[in-house]
Structures are given as C-alpha cells and as structure tokens.
Enzyme design. Structure first.
Site, PDB file in Angstrom:
ATOM      1  N   ASP A   6       0.820  -1.219   0.000  1.00 43.76           N
ATOM      2  CA  ASP A   6       0.000   0.000   0.000  1.00 43.76           C
ATOM      3  C   ASP A   6       0.850   1.264   0.000  1.00 43.76           C
ATOM      4  OD1 ASP A   6      -2.341  -1.616   0.299  1.00 43.76           O
ATOM      5  OD2 ASP A   6      -1.817  -1.851   2.406  1.00 43.76           O
TER       6      ASP A   6
ATOM      7  N   SER B 231       2.460   6.882   0.601  1.00 42.12           N
ATOM      8  CA  SER B 231       1.606   6.042   1.440  1.00 42.12           C
ATOM      9  C   SER B 231       0.175   6.183   0.922  1.00 42.12           C
ATOM     10  CB  SER B 231       1.694   6.466   2.904  1.00 42.12           C
ATOM     11  OG  SER B 231       0.830   5.681   3.693  1.00 42.12           O
ATOM     12  N   ARG B 232      -0.368   5.091   0.390  1.00 42.73           N
ATOM     13  CA  ARG B 232      -1.675   5.164  -0.263  1.00 42.73           C
ATOM     14  C   ARG B 232      -2.836   4.992   0.711  1.00 42.73           C
ATOM     15  NH1 ARG B 232       1.348   1.473  -3.423  1.00 42.73           N
ATOM     16  NH2 ARG B 232       2.311   2.486  -5.219  1.00 42.73           N
ATOM     17  N   VAL B 233      -2.559   4.565   1.930  1.00 44.35           N
ATOM     18  CA  VAL B 233      -3.629   4.281   2.879  1.00 44.35           C
ATOM     19  C   VAL B 233      -3.480   5.104   4.154  1.00 44.35           C
ATOM     20  CG1 VAL B 233      -4.709   2.477   4.281  1.00 44.35           C
ATOM     21  CG2 VAL B 233      -3.918   1.949   1.975  1.00 44.35           C
TER      22      VAL B 233
END
Length: 566
Positions: free
Chosen positions: A347, A372-374
């Site tokens: 993620d 950071s995608r989350v």
C-alpha cells in the site's frame, strides 16, 4: 520368622504375576498402516523421494536424524522434498516416513521476548519455548467482508515518515533501497517506538548475517523492546528451505495475536533473500524458470504472504497486522522484477536514497519517490494540518537547490525558499534508535511551517530542534489529548504550541546582529553635529603627482632646433 517371610514373599510374587497375566490377556495388538519411502537422490537443500504415493502437497515428511522436509513437487513416480535442516548425513536409500500433517509453528504469549527459528526451536539459550497452541504456517488471508478500513495510525517515531509518509495499523508499507542505506534501522526504530503503545512486534530476519541479527537483538534488549517482540531468525548459512518458510511462520505467530484482538507489527528483513531462496529451490526441483530465472509463481508467494496483513472488524476482535517488508535494490533500480512486484502488492513504499545517505541526511528517505496510499486517512489531524504545506515547500526546495549549486544568481524570494528548505531537511534528520514522541514532532513541524527556524543559523539547528523537543513537554495535557483524538487542529491549540516553540527558540535568534544597528544609527547623528568629515582630508597625500612634471623631457626638442639653425 523365616517361614513367614517366605510365605509373604510368595504372596507378593503371586499377585504380581496374576496382574501381569490379566494385562496380557486383555491386550489386543493393533496394526498400523505406515507409508515408508526411500531417498533416491540428494541435492543442495532438496531430496527426491520414491515410494510415498499417498503424500500430499505441503505435507511434512520425516528423514533419519529427525530432519523434516516439505513435499513440494508431487509427481507420479517421485516427490521433490524441501529439507528443513542439516542434511549432510542423509544418503540415497535412507528411509523416509509420512507424518500426515502440514508444517506448523508454536504460537502464544510464551514467545514474547524469545529468539526462535522457523521450526519454533529456541536460539537464545533460555530453554524450551512455552507455546499455548500451534498454527499451520500456510493460512488463507481473511476474506474482504472480515476486514475493516485502516483508521488508526502506527507511529514510527520518525518525523519524516509520520508527517509525510504515514503508516496506518493494518497497512503494508514497503521499505526499499540499496545496500547499507538504513532500511533495517527504520524498521528497528519503529519497533522501539511501539514500547508502551500496546503494539506487539515480530521481527523476521531472512538469510541475514549472524552478526547483523545479533546486533539487532542486542539493540532491542538494550532499549527494552524485547518484552513486546518475537524474533524469528534464519541465518545466511541455513538451509534454503528454512529461509523460504521463515516469513510464513512469523506471520502465523503474528496472526495469533491479531485474532486475539491485539495490534501487531511484523517486519520482513528482507524479502529479497526470500525470493532468492525460492528461486534456488525451484531451479533445483527443475521447475521452469521465468524472468531473471525466478519461477512463474514468485509474485504469488509474496502476494499470499502480504495479503494476511489487515485490520479485522470489531466483531472479530478488531485486531490488526501491519507489515513492513524490506527489499534491496541494485544501483537504485526500483523497476527491477522483485521490487516492482512488491510495490504493486503493498500500500505504499518508503524509498531510501544512497545519495542522501552519502550527504548525511539520515534517515535517507527520498520524499519524492516515497508514498503512502492508505495511511493518510489514518493520520492525526495535527499532522494533516502541516503535512501538505511541508511537502510542497520541501519539493520546491529540492527543485531549486540544483540551480543554487551552479552559482546562479537568485532573487530574494528564491533564496528564502532555499533557506527554508534547508531548515526542513535539518529538522527531518534524526539519529538512529532515537524515536521522537508525537507532541515533540508536532511542535517541531508547526514551528517549521510558521518559519520560526528560518532565523536560526544552520549550524545551530540541532540544538534548536532539541530545545523545541524539550519544550514540548510543557504542552498542556488537555492539548496533548486533543492532538490524539480531535478531528481537526484548532487555532487555539496551534497558537499555544507555536508560542511554546517560539519561546524555546529565543536563545537561537541572531540578537548580536540586531544590537549594533541602533548604535550605528546613533553615531552618525553625533558625528553629523560635530561634522568630523574633514578627517578624510589627510588623504590628499598622493601629491607626488607633480614630481613627474619637473622631468624636462620636452627640452631636448629645442636643443635639436638650435642645432639645425647653424
């Protein structure tokens, strides 16, 4: 008396023999069916076995000397077995037995503070491991409907990560970079920062040097982090089969705590060695190679491992498993086969730049290539209030810094951006094994966005930052509580924190430069009244100019004329 003693002895023998007779008559022998095969060939870390037609895939088989193996290739005539231990004493023709079970590992609270191998055997010399139960190392990942969104942040204690690349509990964040750039240091710092935060940690060392693992364990013990940590180790000289099963065994240990409602952090250090071990086993077992000689299912072995990291619903306990896999790149090539596989599975990634490492920017996190995608949705409001402006200012600084290196003329606004960016970079630096608390981080970041550090000389930035960290302890308790729980950072709280930081930075302001200025302004007034300006008049000393004039160089001309007249 002798006759009585003999009669008593006879009675004892009679009763003993009578009991033995009854036991013999009651015993009925039972026949057990046992499959036994033989080794046909032995290679590095694998064995070919025949005579076990009923063996299943991933089933454990037992060799002489209590050596275990996993059935990897199940063919019609023979099976390929991955050996899990020393195999130098095995020879072709030795007997092999089925166990009827798959590979499992001991789990439970008794593993906390212990150093074990993937088979659950202790390596720290503290006696046998007290395990409450055993779980198979290969388990299916939780289904989608059993998962919950990532909502709680996992504080790493690193300012650059918590502010710009936040990680949430239940997220999978990849750490990648070249050799010796500080990848393990980030993971160890994160483990150290979980002390007192009710987060359990599992550190899985895959194919690492024994000295490096010993150093990491010693650091965890010294900092008091082993109380909430389990260390699973395979050394570089261990069988490749142990390196292959190590991350799966460590994940099962972590899943036990997650299913009990606990928050768990697991570090895989590193999956590059895991992929190479799997490639070695696959080539020895004659599986067809693919790109870079890796087998075709190399993506799947990492995907099924990392998909087990998640955040469970409250109905299932609400536990979480956060994964920090580490990957080693070669010559900064993040588009290689294994790195791109892991980037697509995880993620987000934290990329460590060797150029920043050489410049002394530690941790050497390249903010431009990291994402950071989350975790941004789980980030605390105080961080979100400063992260956007901070990332933009830092990106502008990195773009303009290249021009400044060529000595180009810069306008005042550009120079100000560069100086501000240098302060940001200085504040994002952090010594190893020294995590920063959340209030101290927010105080430093708010002081940066308010440009309080811009007046501080760059050589005093370390002392100034430490002063702000010390002053952060004076933040009121109610403000600290709101920083942790509030949905937004109020203007009052922001002002209170900035005022505390401003007071801490007062000793670092360039006061000596501002004091002489008014004195200089006062002096010309007194000088203007007395008008001592004629003092520079003694400078007309350069009157030696008339000296060249007495040189009668034009006189020879009239002499020539006089000679011509006669």
């Amino acid at each position: 008396m002798s006759m009585e003693a003999a009669e008593n002895m006879q009675k004892v023998f009679d009763s003993a023999f009578a009991g033995m007779r009854e036991t013999r008559e009651a015993y009925t022998p039972q026949l057990r069916l046992r499959e036994v095969g033989t080794i046909t060939s032995i290679a590095t870390g694998i064995a070919k076995v025949s005579g076990l037609p009923g063996v299943g895939f991933d089933e454990l088989v037992q060799f002489p000397g209590d050596v275990l193996g996993i059935a990897f290739n199940v063919d019609a005539d023979e099976i390929g077995v991955v050996l899990l231990g020393e195999y130098w004493h095995l020879h072709a023709g030795d007997e092999v037995q089925r166990t009827g079970r798959v590979m499992d590992v001991a789990v439970g609270e008794g593993l906390l503070g212990r150093v074990i191998d993937p088979l659950g055997r202790p390596l720290d010399g503290k006696g046998p491991v007290a395990a409450s139960e055993r779980l198979p190392i290969e388990r299916t990942a939780p289904p989608i409907m059993d998962r919950a969104p990532v909502t709680v942040p996992l504080q790493t204690g690193l300012k650059v990560v918590d502010a710009l690349i936040p990680v949430g509990r239940g997220q999978r964040e990849l750490i990648l970079g070249d050799r010796q750039t500080g990848k393990t240091a980030i993971a160890i710092d994160t483990i150290l920062n979980q002390r007192g935060k009710d987060v359990l940690c599992v550190y899985c060392a895959i194919g690492q040097r024994a000295s490096a693992v010993a150093k990491a364990v010693a650091t965890l013990r010294e900092k008091g982090a082993m109380d909430h940590t389990v260390v699973v180790v395979t050394e570089g000289n261990d069988a490749p089969g142990l390196a292959f099963i190590a991350p799966y065994a460590a994940t099962s240990i972590a899943e036990h705590f997650m299913e009990a409602g606990r928050d768990v952090l697991i570090v895989y250090d590193d999956l590059t060695h895991h992929a190479r071990a799997y490639r070695e086993l696959s080539l020895l077992l004659r599986r067809p190679p693919g790109r870079e000689a890796f087998p075709g299912d190399i993506f799947y072995i990492h995907a099924r491992l990392l998909e087990r990291a998640t955040h469970l619903r409250k109905e299932l306990g609400g536990g979480s498993l956060t994964a920090l896999p580490i990957i080693e790149t070669e010559a900064q090539n993040i588009s290689a086969y294994i790195p791109t596989n892991l980037i697509s599975i995880t993620d987000g990634q934290i990329y460590l730049s060797p150029s920043l490492f050489e410049l002394g920017v530690l941790p050497a996190v390249d903010v431009g290539k990291s994402v950071s995608r989350v975790g941004g949705k789980a980030q605390r409001a105080a961080y979100r209030a400063v992260a956007g402006d901070l990332k933009l200012a830092y990106a502008q600084f990195e773009e303009l810094e290249t021009f400044a290196r060529f000595g180009a003329r810069l306008d005042e606004n550009t120079r100000k951006i560069i100086e501000h960016g240098r302060r940001i970079r200085a504040c994002l630096k952090q010594p190893e094994y020294a995590p920063t608390s959340m209030p101290a981080q927010i105080a430093i970041l708010l002081a940066l966005t308010a440009e309080l550090f811009d007046a501080v000389p760059i050589d005093q930035m370390i002392d100034a930052e430490n002063a702000v960290q010390v002053a952060a302890a004076n933040i009121p308790a109610d403000v600290c509580e709101r920083l942790d729980t509030a949905d937004d950072l109020s203007d009052e709280d922001r002002k209170a924190i900035i005022d505390i930081a401003r007071e801490a930075l007062v000793p670092f302001q360039p006061k000596p430069e501002s004091k002489p200025a008014p004195e200089q302004e006062a002096k010309p007034k007194s000088e203007g009244e007395s008008q001592p300006k004629p003092e520079p008049k003694p400078k007309p000393k350069p009157k030696p100019k008339p000296k060249p004039k007495p040189k009668p160089k034009p006189k020879p001309k009239p002499e020539a004329d006089a000679g011509e007249q006669p």
